[in-house]
Design an enzyme around this catalytic site. Structure first.
Site, short mmCIF file in Angstrom:
data_model
loop_
_atom_site.label_atom_id
_atom_site.label_comp_id
_atom_site.label_asym_id
_atom_site.label_seq_id
_atom_site.Cartn_x
_atom_site.Cartn_y
_atom_site.Cartn_z
N ARG A 230 65.48 132.10 3.49
CA ARG A 230 65.29 132.31 2.05
C ARG A 230 65.80 131.07 1.31
O ARG A 230 66.79 130.44 1.71
CB ARG A 230 66.08 133.52 1.55
CG ARG A 230 65.44 134.85 1.83
CD ARG A 230 64.18 135.10 0.98
NE ARG A 230 63.60 136.41 1.25
CZ ARG A 230 62.66 136.66 2.15
NH1 ARG A 230 62.16 135.70 2.88
NH2 ARG A 230 62.19 137.88 2.30
N HIS A 278 56.07 129.39 1.31
CA HIS A 278 56.57 130.70 1.78
C HIS A 278 55.47 131.39 2.60
O HIS A 278 55.05 132.50 2.29
CB HIS A 278 57.01 131.58 0.61
CG HIS A 278 57.93 132.69 1.06
ND1 HIS A 278 59.01 133.11 0.34
CD2 HIS A 278 57.92 133.46 2.18
CE1 HIS A 278 59.63 134.10 0.97
NE2 HIS A 278 58.98 134.32 2.11
N1 NAP Z 1 59.50 132.61 5.27
C1 NAP Z 1 58.87 133.74 5.62
O1 NAP Z 1 57.65 133.85 5.56
C2 NAP Z 1 59.71 134.89 6.10
C3 NAP Z 1 59.06 136.00 6.69
C4 NAP Z 1 59.84 137.03 7.20
C5 NAP Z 1 61.23 136.97 7.13
N2 NAP Z 1 61.84 135.89 6.54
C6 NAP Z 1 63.29 135.80 6.47
O2 NAP Z 1 63.83 135.89 7.77
C7 NAP Z 1 65.01 136.68 7.71
C8 NAP Z 1 65.38 137.19 9.09
O3 NAP Z 1 64.53 138.23 9.49
P1 NAP Z 1 64.92 139.15 10.75
O4 NAP Z 1 63.88 140.19 10.87
O5 NAP Z 1 65.22 138.29 11.93
O6 NAP Z 1 66.30 139.77 10.21
P2 NAP Z 1 67.47 140.49 11.03
O7 NAP Z 1 66.95 141.05 12.30
O8 NAP Z 1 68.16 141.38 10.06
O9 NAP Z 1 68.44 139.28 11.42
C9 NAP Z 1 69.31 138.66 10.52
C10 NAP Z 1 70.29 137.82 11.34
O10 NAP Z 1 71.13 137.09 10.45
C11 NAP Z 1 72.49 137.29 10.83
N3 NAP Z 1 73.36 137.20 9.65
C12 NAP Z 1 73.27 137.88 8.48
N4 NAP Z 1 74.26 137.52 7.65
C13 NAP Z 1 74.99 136.60 8.32
C14 NAP Z 1 76.15 135.86 7.99
N5 NAP Z 1 76.76 136.00 6.80
N6 NAP Z 1 76.64 135.00 8.90
C15 NAP Z 1 76.04 134.87 10.11
N7 NAP Z 1 74.93 135.54 10.49
C16 NAP Z 1 74.41 136.39 9.59
C17 NAP Z 1 72.52 138.68 11.43
O11 NAP Z 1 73.69 138.83 12.23
P3 NAP Z 1 73.96 140.20 13.04
O12 NAP Z 1 72.89 140.25 14.10
O13 NAP Z 1 75.31 140.01 13.64
O14 NAP Z 1 73.83 141.31 12.05
C18 NAP Z 1 71.21 138.69 12.21
O15 NAP Z 1 71.39 138.07 13.47
C19 NAP Z 1 64.66 137.75 6.67
O16 NAP Z 1 65.82 138.33 6.09
C20 NAP Z 1 63.90 136.94 5.65
O17 NAP Z 1 64.80 136.42 4.69
C21 NAP Z 1 61.09 134.86 6.03
#
Ligand code: NAP
Length: 315
Positions: A230, A278
């Site tokens: 993000r 994005h």
């Molecule tokens: N650009 C695009 O088109 C697009 C599309 C889809 C998603 N995204 C982005 O990609 C992100 C990730 O998606 P996802 O499905 O992989 O999410 P997810 O499964 O919820 O994974 C988030 C990861 O971030 C870690 N995390 C969160 N806060 C943290 C912190 N303060 N310090 C260290 N690690 C932290 C979490 O740790 P834990 O495992 O320990 O909880 C987890 O490993 C989404 O939230 C979104 O913002 C972007």
């Protein structure tokens, strides 16, 4: 028949409505703001970038579905009704699209495709020396669903891969660091990838101080960054400073502090920046509507919801 509503101010709502009607013939599909009917009937909502105050206007709402993996826009609504479960998309189609993007851009930097493209435009035959993937360590911040998938695919290509997340993960072949080991993670990282969610803790995390802690031992002698998490995570002025003074070698940015990125942003024309709108991982209407319908069915028969958002954590 239960009523369901889409709140999609920035997406082609007709396409989504058609896909939802096909996936969920048992639902009465409505659309905000023009085809709402009686708001009291609405039990389910699916949203992407909903304006603040809209969701609170459905008094009998039972479940909110985010149509993307990130939920920052929904949680950012100060009037969001409390105690209503929120689920987010975690689907192989979306995850695969994200891994394609990360692999594409890691390879683009590793194989210096921008330099080759510039040479082609100028008619320059310059077969400069290259290096093996194993010469580079890719560090992924956010080892959730998407981070873990991209990490595994990059490791298959021969990159060394390290990962950082709040809780330490165990993934074969990938050294995983926990939240309190950020500096150790950064010191090994030649190409930094952010796949973090937008939360209070991750706001502004990619700043000059963090960039200065990245490895300079890789073949480019300066790190590269890719942000597909993000835009709130990056301090854009710091990124430009670091690109200009050589503290960063190059950057790929898919997300920005303001979207659409204003035409006046210097990032558009920066020679070391590759920029996408994005678009790293797009949500496919048919796939996602089937997923949302499944969640609603689970809810109706009292089965556990999948990918429930933890409001306190913010993701
Ligand atoms: N650009 C695009 O088109 C697009 C599309 C889809 C998603 N995204 C982005 O990609 C992100 C990730 O998606 P996802 O499905 O992989 O999410 P997810 O499964 O919820 O994974 C988030 C990861 O971030 C870690 N995390 C969160 N806060 C943290 C912190 N303060 N310090 C260290 N690690 C932290 C979490 O740790 P834990 O495992 O320990 O909880 C987890 O490993 C989404 O939230 C979104 O913002 C972007």
């Amino acid at each position: 028949m239960s009523a369901f509503v889409f709140v999609l101010p920035t997406w082609p709502v007709d396409v989504w409505t058609q896909a939802m009607k096909a996936a969920a013939p048992d639902l009465d599909v409505r659309v905000w703001p023009n085809h709402l009917g009686r708001v009291e009937d609405i039990k389910y909502a699916a949203a992407w970038l909903p304006p603040a105050d809209v969701l609170k206007g459905f008094p009998n709402l039972k479940l909110i579905c985010s149509l993307g993996a990130g939920v920052d826009a929904i949680l950012g609504d100060p009037t969001l009704p409390r105690d209503i479960p929120i689920v987010r998309v975690n689907d192989p189609d979306l995850t695969t699209r994200m891994s394609e993007y990360i692999v594409l851009h890691v390879l683009m930097h590793h194989r210096q495709q921008r330099r080759l493209g510039a040479n082609q435009k100028l008619g320059v035959w310059d077969s400069f020396p290259t290096h093996a993937a194993s010469a580079l360590t890719v560090g992924i911040m956010g080892m959730g669903v998407m981070g873990a998938d991209a990490a595994t695919k990059l490791a298959m290509l021969g990159f060394k891969v390290v990962g950082w997340s709040r809780s330490r993960k165990t993934i074969p072949g990938i050294r995983c660091f926990a939240e309190n080991e950020l500096d150790a993670f950064l010191s090994q990282t030649d190409i930094l990838v952010s796949l973090l969610p937008a939360t209070k803790e991750t706001d502004g995390i990619i700043n000059r101080a963090l960039i200065q802690k990245l490895s300079r031992k890789g073949p480019f002698a300066a790190p590269i960054m890719i942000n597909a998490g993000r835009g709130r995570q990056q301090v854009e002025e710091d990124i430009i400073t670091c690109l200009d003074n050589g503290e960063l070698y190059a950057a790929t940015l898919d997300v920005f502090s303001q979207e659409p990125l204003p035409r006046s942003s210097p990032l558009w024309s920066h020679p070391k920046v590759t920029l996408t709108p994005h678009a790293a991982a797009d949500s496919d209407p048919e796939t996602i509507c089937r997923y949302v319908h499944q969640q609603i069915q689970n809810f109706e028969i009292g089965q556990p919801l999948q990918n429930l958002v933890d409001r306190k954590r913010g993701y």
